[in-house]
Write an enzyme that holds these catalytic residues in place. Structure first.
Site, short mmCIF file in Angstrom:
data_model
loop_
_atom_site.label_atom_id
_atom_site.label_comp_id
_atom_site.label_asym_id
_atom_site.label_seq_id
_atom_site.Cartn_x
_atom_site.Cartn_y
_atom_site.Cartn_z
N GLY A 267 0.86 -1.18 0.00
CA GLY A 267 0.00 0.00 0.00
C GLY A 267 0.89 1.22 0.00
O GLY A 267 2.09 1.11 0.29
N CYS B 217 5.20 -6.23 1.87
CA CYS B 217 5.57 -4.81 1.98
C CYS B 217 4.71 -4.11 3.04
O CYS B 217 4.83 -4.41 4.21
CB CYS B 217 5.51 -4.13 0.61
N TYR B 218 3.81 -3.21 2.64
CA TYR B 218 2.95 -2.57 3.64
C TYR B 218 2.17 -3.63 4.42
O TYR B 218 1.97 -3.51 5.64
CB TYR B 218 1.98 -1.58 2.96
N HIS C 223 8.82 -7.56 -2.69
CA HIS C 223 7.65 -7.88 -3.52
C HIS C 223 7.89 -9.18 -4.31
O HIS C 223 8.52 -9.15 -5.37
CB HIS C 223 7.38 -6.74 -4.51
N GLU D 77 5.83 -10.75 -6.08
CA GLU D 77 4.99 -10.82 -7.28
C GLU D 77 5.63 -10.21 -8.51
O GLU D 77 5.19 -10.46 -9.63
CB GLU D 77 3.62 -10.16 -7.00
N SER E 236 -17.60 -7.47 -31.07
CA SER E 236 -16.76 -6.48 -31.75
C SER E 236 -15.67 -7.14 -32.58
O SER E 236 -15.07 -6.51 -33.43
CB SER E 236 -16.12 -5.57 -30.71
N GLY E 237 -15.39 -8.41 -32.28
CA GLY E 237 -14.27 -9.07 -32.96
C GLY E 237 -13.01 -9.00 -32.12
O GLY E 237 -12.00 -9.61 -32.45
N GLY E 238 -13.05 -8.26 -31.01
CA GLY E 238 -11.93 -8.24 -30.07
C GLY E 238 -11.88 -9.55 -29.29
O GLY E 238 -12.82 -10.35 -29.36
N VAL E 239 -10.81 -9.74 -28.53
CA VAL E 239 -10.61 -11.01 -27.83
C VAL E 239 -11.75 -11.29 -26.83
O VAL E 239 -12.33 -12.38 -26.82
CB VAL E 239 -9.25 -11.01 -27.09
N ASP E 240 -12.08 -10.29 -26.02
CA ASP E 240 -13.03 -10.54 -24.93
C ASP E 240 -14.42 -10.88 -25.46
O ASP E 240 -15.02 -11.87 -25.03
CB ASP E 240 -13.11 -9.32 -23.99
N SER E 241 -14.93 -10.07 -26.39
CA SER E 241 -16.29 -10.35 -26.85
C SER E 241 -16.31 -11.64 -27.67
O SER E 241 -17.31 -12.37 -27.65
CB SER E 241 -16.88 -9.17 -27.62
N SER E 242 -15.22 -11.96 -28.35
CA SER E 242 -15.19 -13.20 -29.15
C SER E 242 -15.22 -14.43 -28.24
O SER E 242 -15.95 -15.39 -28.50
CB SER E 242 -13.94 -13.27 -30.03
N LYS F 182 -6.76 -11.28 -18.68
CA LYS F 182 -6.67 -11.35 -20.15
C LYS F 182 -6.03 -12.65 -20.64
O LYS F 182 -6.52 -13.29 -21.56
CB LYS F 182 -5.85 -10.16 -20.65
#
Ligand code: XMP
Length: 515
Positions: free
Chosen positions: A55, A82-83, A170, A172, A224-230, A367
């Site tokens: 944080g 960390c925090y 960290h 990560e 839309s043809g984008g990754v998410d909507s496809s 993603k």
């Protein structure tokens, strides 16, 4: 059900990354703000482990985020980062101190004594990434220091009996050499999580859940043809078949073959696919318009009008589906994200589509997981690994007024450039990742010579950026041979182009797109 880790968010900048690292171990993790959950809520949710994030604050700052110390007595393993590490020390009665001469930023060598399960399999000395001024000066009763650096007397601490662990660095971030191993040790060995967060499993369960929810109902999705909507469309197609209607609006500013590629990708499902060639109705109001924001606005408004027309024909639907993904959910504060996103995404769609409920089957996925799910569902690689493409499409890559002729020229030049970059990437010949690459058609013409004739054609600018988040970006150091090949092919193969240039500005000061 899935094993699950709570990433208790205290406002650090890497919090999504922590959840992603846990999920890479095939263990589900969710990010929840400390404001939105109580100790009772944590208990009821049945988490297998908790990670306190970093944080921006100091634990002594009155405005700093705090949490009910009873969380440390639930018997659920906790890892503070960390925090989160300092907060754990503070909550359990230790002492946190602020001293400028103890601050560490960047790569630091961390030494551990070898007795901790958290450091199992990690060399006694390794490089870790630090970013702190405050440090734990005195560990709480029952805790032991398990790692140090030259500056920091407590780089890690633990109360192994109560399964409470803290690290000042960290784990990560990729700069921490053995960070993934440490997270794995915590999640698998300390929390005892099962590795059951897998996309094939998620796919199967989601299909069952969607079927149970939708029943005989009808679902509408703007594709839309984008990754998410496809990927969202493919998942729904698999789950409800012909009770799904996908509307794909071709506004005439798509890339080469894009509309037919999207259509083909969905041809194997028996869904209602409405592919609309609406290019005429988009190009008409764009005549004479040169101002970028005006172009965007016109396209946004026209999109709503077209979709409105289609939805009137379809009539009422039970569910409006959206390809909202996890980072959108986190960024909208984990509140009522459905509402926020629907407006944000498709420009107020739900206002005029008559539907009962929104469904967002990807809202838990990052993603890369969406891409994995797409592969699982058998979507072609060109759709699944597609680079980002702006909603207004080529309209903001044709400088000045948009005409069919200019769009056609740009489409061809863009296809050649992408083909060249893809070929180099496929052979592993790119020195760094090209995360988004495309061509832009400038509004200036220049003189050229072809054969014995003078030409007077457009200038094409090539743009490729290397970036993690698209908020900042560097121009990609593409091999000269690749640029040479694109520079030769484009004027030769595309009529109307007499010059090709490469954009060498980063963001900032430039943006990724030219408009
Ligand atoms: P900029 O140009 O702002 O782009 O550096 C950052 C990322 O956002 C994309 N972009 C858009 N996406 N509608 C979109 O859906 C837009 O109007 C738009 N403008 C930029 C851009 O392609 C890049 O990935």
């Amino acid at each position: 059900m899935y094993s699950k880790i709570l990433v208790l968010d205290f406002g650090g900048q890497y919090n999504q990354l922590i959840a992603r690292r846990v999920r890479e171990q095939q263990v589900f993790a969710e990010v929840v703000s400390f404001r939105n959950i109580t100790v009772e809520g944590i208990k009821a949710a049945g988490y297998d482990g908790i990670i306190f994030t970093g944080g921006p604050n100091s634990v002594y700052d009155p405005a700093s985020p705090h949490f009910d110390p009873a969380v440390l007595d639930l018997g659920i393993p906790v890892l503070g980062i960390c925090y989160g590490h300092q907060l754990m020390a503070y909550m359990a009665g230790g002492e946190v101190f602020s001293a400028a001469d103890r601050s560490e930023y960047g790569k630091v060598t961390v030494k551990h004594a070898g007795s901790s399960l958290l450091f199992s399999g990690i060399p006694a000395e390794s490089v870790c990434w630090m970013s702190h001024t405050d440090y734990v000066k005195q560990v709480p009763a029952g805790f032991a220091v398990t790692a140090v650096t030259d500056q920091c007397p407590c780089a890690a601490m633990e109360n192994a009996e109560k399964k409470l662990y803290g690290v000042q660095f960290h784990p990560e971030v990729t700069h921490t050499e053995f960070g993934t191993r440490l997270i794995r040790n915590f999640v698998l060995d300390i929390c005892g999580c099962a590795q059951n967060w897998r996309m094939d499993d998620f796919c199967r369960r989601s299909i069952e859940e969607i079927r149970a929810k939708v029943g005989d109902g009808k679902v509408l999705l703007a594709l839309s043809g984008g990754v998410d909507s496809s990927v969202c469309a493919a998942l729904l197609a698999e789950a409800v078949g012909d009770r799904l209607t996908c509307v794909f609006v071709d506004h005439g500013m798509m890339r080469k073959n894009e509309a037919s590629e999207v259509k083909n990708a969905f041809s194997r499902w028996n869904i209602n696919f409405i592919g609309l060639d609406a290019s005429e109705s988009f190009l008409e109001p764009l005549k004479g318009i040169t101002e970028p924001e005006r172009k965007r606005k016109i396209i946004g408004e026209e999109f709503i009008r077209v979709f409105e027309g289609v939805s009137k024909q379809i009539g009422s639907v039970d569910y409006l589906a959206q390809g909202t993904i996890y980072p959108d959910v986190i960024e909208s504060g984990l509140g009522d994200s459905a509402v926020i996103k629907s407006h944000h995404n498709v420009g107020g769609l739900p206002d005029f589509v008559d539907f009962k409920e929104i469904i967002e089957p990807l809202r838990l996925l990052f993603k890369d997981e969406v891409r994995q799910l797409g592969r699982e569902l058998g979507l072609p690689e060109y759709l699944v690994s597609r680079q980002p493409f702006p909603g207004p499409g080529l309209a903001i890559r044709v400088m000045g007024e948009i005409t069919r002729e200019k769009l056609d020229i740009l489409r061809e030049a863009d296809a050649i450039f992408r083909e060249e970059v893809d070929a180099y990437a496929k052979k592993g010949l790119l020195p760094e990742a090209a995360n988004q690459y495309f061509a832009v058609l400038l509004d200036t013409r220049s003189v050229g010579v072809m054969g014995d004739a003078r030409t007077y054609g457009y200038t094409v600018a090539l743009r490729s950026v290397t970036t993690d988040d698209f908020m900042t970006a560097d121009w990609t150091r593409l091999p000269f041979e690749l640029l040479a090949s694109a520079g030769t092919r484009i004027p030769n193969e595309v009529r109307g182009v007499s010059r090709v240039v490469y954009d060498i500005t980063s963001k900032p000061p430039a943006t990724v797109e030219w408009e």
